[in-house]
Design a protein around this motif. Structure first.
Motif, short mmCIF file in Angstrom:
data_model
loop_
_atom_site.label_atom_id
_atom_site.label_comp_id
_atom_site.label_asym_id
_atom_site.label_seq_id
_atom_site.Cartn_x
_atom_site.Cartn_y
_atom_site.Cartn_z
N GLU A 121 -15.35 26.64 -21.69
CA GLU A 121 -15.79 27.90 -22.32
C GLU A 121 -17.32 27.96 -22.41
OE1 GLU A 121 -11.91 28.79 -25.19
OE2 GLU A 121 -13.51 27.47 -25.91
N ILE A 122 -17.94 26.84 -22.71
CA ILE A 122 -19.41 26.79 -22.76
C ILE A 122 -19.99 27.08 -21.37
CG2 ILE A 122 -21.44 25.32 -23.12
CD1 ILE A 122 -19.77 23.78 -25.24
N ALA A 123 -19.41 26.47 -20.35
CA ALA A 123 -19.91 26.65 -18.98
C ALA A 123 -19.78 28.10 -18.53
CB ALA A 123 -19.16 25.72 -18.03
N ALA A 124 -18.63 28.72 -18.83
CA ALA A 124 -18.41 30.12 -18.43
C ALA A 124 -19.38 31.05 -19.15
CB ALA A 124 -16.96 30.52 -18.73
N LYS A 125 -19.59 30.80 -20.44
CA LYS A 125 -20.50 31.65 -21.22
C LYS A 125 -21.94 31.48 -20.75
CE LYS A 125 -19.50 33.81 -24.41
NZ LYS A 125 -19.13 35.24 -24.51
N THR A 126 -22.30 30.26 -20.41
CA THR A 126 -23.67 29.99 -19.95
C THR A 126 -23.96 30.76 -18.65
OG1 THR A 126 -23.61 27.82 -20.98
CG2 THR A 126 -25.29 28.16 -19.29
N LYS A 127 -22.97 30.78 -17.77
CA LYS A 127 -23.11 31.50 -16.49
C LYS A 127 -23.27 33.00 -16.76
CE LYS A 127 -20.96 31.51 -11.91
NZ LYS A 127 -20.46 32.90 -11.73
N GLU A 128 -22.45 33.52 -17.66
CA GLU A 128 -22.48 34.93 -18.04
C GLU A 128 -23.87 35.30 -18.61
OE1 GLU A 128 -20.26 37.09 -21.61
OE2 GLU A 128 -18.89 35.84 -20.46
N LEU A 129 -24.34 34.48 -19.55
CA LEU A 129 -25.66 34.72 -20.16
C LEU A 129 -26.77 34.65 -19.12
CD1 LEU A 129 -25.37 32.61 -23.46
CD2 LEU A 129 -25.55 35.10 -23.31
N ALA A 130 -26.67 33.69 -18.22
CA ALA A 130 -27.70 33.50 -17.19
C ALA A 130 -27.81 34.74 -16.30
CB ALA A 130 -27.38 32.26 -16.35
N GLU A 131 -26.67 35.33 -15.97
CA GLU A 131 -26.69 36.52 -15.11
C GLU A 131 -27.31 37.72 -15.83
OE1 GLU A 131 -22.66 36.54 -13.72
OE2 GLU A 131 -23.11 34.85 -12.38
N LEU A 132 -26.98 37.87 -17.12
CA LEU A 132 -27.57 38.95 -17.92
C LEU A 132 -29.09 38.77 -18.06
CD1 LEU A 132 -24.98 39.32 -20.83
CD2 LEU A 132 -25.50 41.02 -19.05
N ILE A 133 -29.49 37.55 -18.36
CA ILE A 133 -30.91 37.25 -18.58
C ILE A 133 -31.71 37.49 -17.30
CG2 ILE A 133 -32.56 35.38 -19.03
CD1 ILE A 133 -30.38 34.23 -20.98
N ALA A 134 -31.16 37.03 -16.18
CA ALA A 134 -31.89 37.13 -14.91
C ALA A 134 -32.20 38.58 -14.55
CB ALA A 134 -31.08 36.46 -13.80
N LYS A 135 -31.32 39.49 -14.95
CA LYS A 135 -31.53 40.91 -14.65
C LYS A 135 -32.78 41.46 -15.34
CE LYS A 135 -26.83 42.41 -13.67
NZ LYS A 135 -25.67 42.27 -14.54
N ARG A 136 -33.17 40.83 -16.44
CA ARG A 136 -34.32 41.33 -17.21
C ARG A 136 -35.65 40.79 -16.70
NH1 ARG A 136 -32.19 43.06 -22.38
NH2 ARG A 136 -34.17 42.72 -23.40
N TYR A 137 -35.59 39.79 -15.84
CA TYR A 137 -36.83 39.19 -15.34
C TYR A 137 -36.81 39.12 -13.82
CZ TYR A 137 -36.88 37.60 -20.20
OH TYR A 137 -36.83 37.54 -21.57
N PRO A 138 -37.56 40.03 -13.15
CA PRO A 138 -37.58 39.97 -11.69
C PRO A 138 -38.12 38.61 -11.22
CG PRO A 138 -39.17 41.59 -12.55
CD PRO A 138 -38.38 41.09 -13.71
N ALA A 139 -37.56 38.13 -10.12
CA ALA A 139 -37.93 36.81 -9.62
C ALA A 139 -39.41 36.73 -9.27
CB ALA A 139 -37.07 36.45 -8.41
N ASP A 140 -40.02 37.88 -8.94
CA ASP A 140 -41.44 37.85 -8.54
C ASP A 140 -42.31 38.58 -9.58
OD1 ASP A 140 -40.38 40.31 -8.13
OD2 ASP A 140 -41.24 40.62 -6.13
N ALA A 141 -41.99 38.40 -10.87
CA ALA A 141 -42.72 39.07 -11.95
C ALA A 141 -44.20 38.70 -11.92
CB ALA A 141 -42.11 38.69 -13.30
N PRO A 142 -45.09 39.68 -12.20
CA PRO A 142 -46.53 39.38 -12.23
C PRO A 142 -46.90 38.38 -13.32
CG PRO A 142 -46.09 41.64 -12.98
CD PRO A 142 -44.81 41.10 -12.43
N GLU A 143 -46.04 38.27 -14.34
CA GLU A 143 -46.30 37.32 -15.43
C GLU A 143 -46.01 35.87 -15.01
OE1 GLU A 143 -44.14 39.88 -15.72
OE2 GLU A 143 -45.21 41.30 -17.00
#
Ligand code: XMP
Ligand code: MG
Length: 193
Positions: free
Chosen positions: A25-47
């Motif tokens: 359950e921890i592993a599944a939730k971590t994957k879910e959170l990671a996908e949500l979080i990644a959407k908020r930060y573009p891979a090539d962000a100027p920051e």
């Protein structure tokens, strides 16, 4: 047998009263959170790369698993804070035991927490880090207890809302023990007494 002895709490006898959240359950939730979080930060962000700020020691297990699951480049820094109070509750008076090694000005910062209980520790930490002028400052926590809902601290991502019980495992300790369990469990009351 060849199974991980920690998977069944054998190494701690019958100290663990129940398994609240399994390893899967921890592993599944971590994957879910990671996908949500990644959407908020573009891979090539100027920051620059997303900067994960982990709060020692409890958040280490979650932090490393989250970093591996995030489909964007991330960097890691750690802080250690100590909240005055008993071993099972915090006072909101916080002392920095280990500060960040790097300047976070202009960076996208994501605080990674193991658990939010009263929310006092996190509230203090957010205020402290925001004075260092990061480009953005958000929070992800694996666990949140009901009391936290009464605190006005904005938490972008929550893994699990759990009952108001003392939990251990997956980084969380009681008197420095049980961090090494791969799941989240509740302690048998005999351990406290
Ligand atoms: P506050 O109340 O400031 O507290 O949100 C957060 C910190 O309190 C500790 N804490 C726990 N540690 N099992 C633990 O092992 C628990 O059930 C628990 N509840 C709170 C933890 O250090 C967290 O960072
Ligand atoms: Mg902690």
């Amino acid at each position: 047998g060849s199974e991980n002895q920690k998977g069944t709490a054998d190494v701690y006898g019958d100290d663990i009263a129940s398994v609240l959240i399994t390893q899967d359950e921890i592993a599944a939730k971590t994957k879910e959170l990671a996908e949500l979080i990644a959407k908020r930060y573009p891979a090539d962000a100027p920051e620059g790369d997303l900067l994960l700020v982990g709060v020692l020691k409890g958040a280490i297990f979650f932090m490393t698993d989250l970093a591996k699951a995030l489909p964007i480049p991330t960097q890691m820094e750690f802080m250690a804070v100590s909240s005055y109070g008993s071993s099972t509750s915090s006072s909101g008076v916080v002392r920095i035991m280990k500060d960040l090694d790097k300047d976070i000005a202009g960076r996208n910062v994501l605080i990674v927490e193991d658990i939010i209980d009263s929310g006092l520790t996190l509230s203090w930490l957010k205020r402290n880090l925001s004075t260092r002028n990061p480009a953005s400052l958000e929070v992800v926590t694996l666990l949140r207890k009901p009391d936290a809902l009464r605190t006005h601290v904005d938490v972008a991502h929550v893994g699990f809302d759990i009952p108001n019980e003392f939990v251990v495992g997956y980084g969380l300790d009681y008197a420095e023990r049980y961090r090494d369990l791969p799941y989240i469990g509740t302690l048998d009351p005999k351990v406290y007494s």
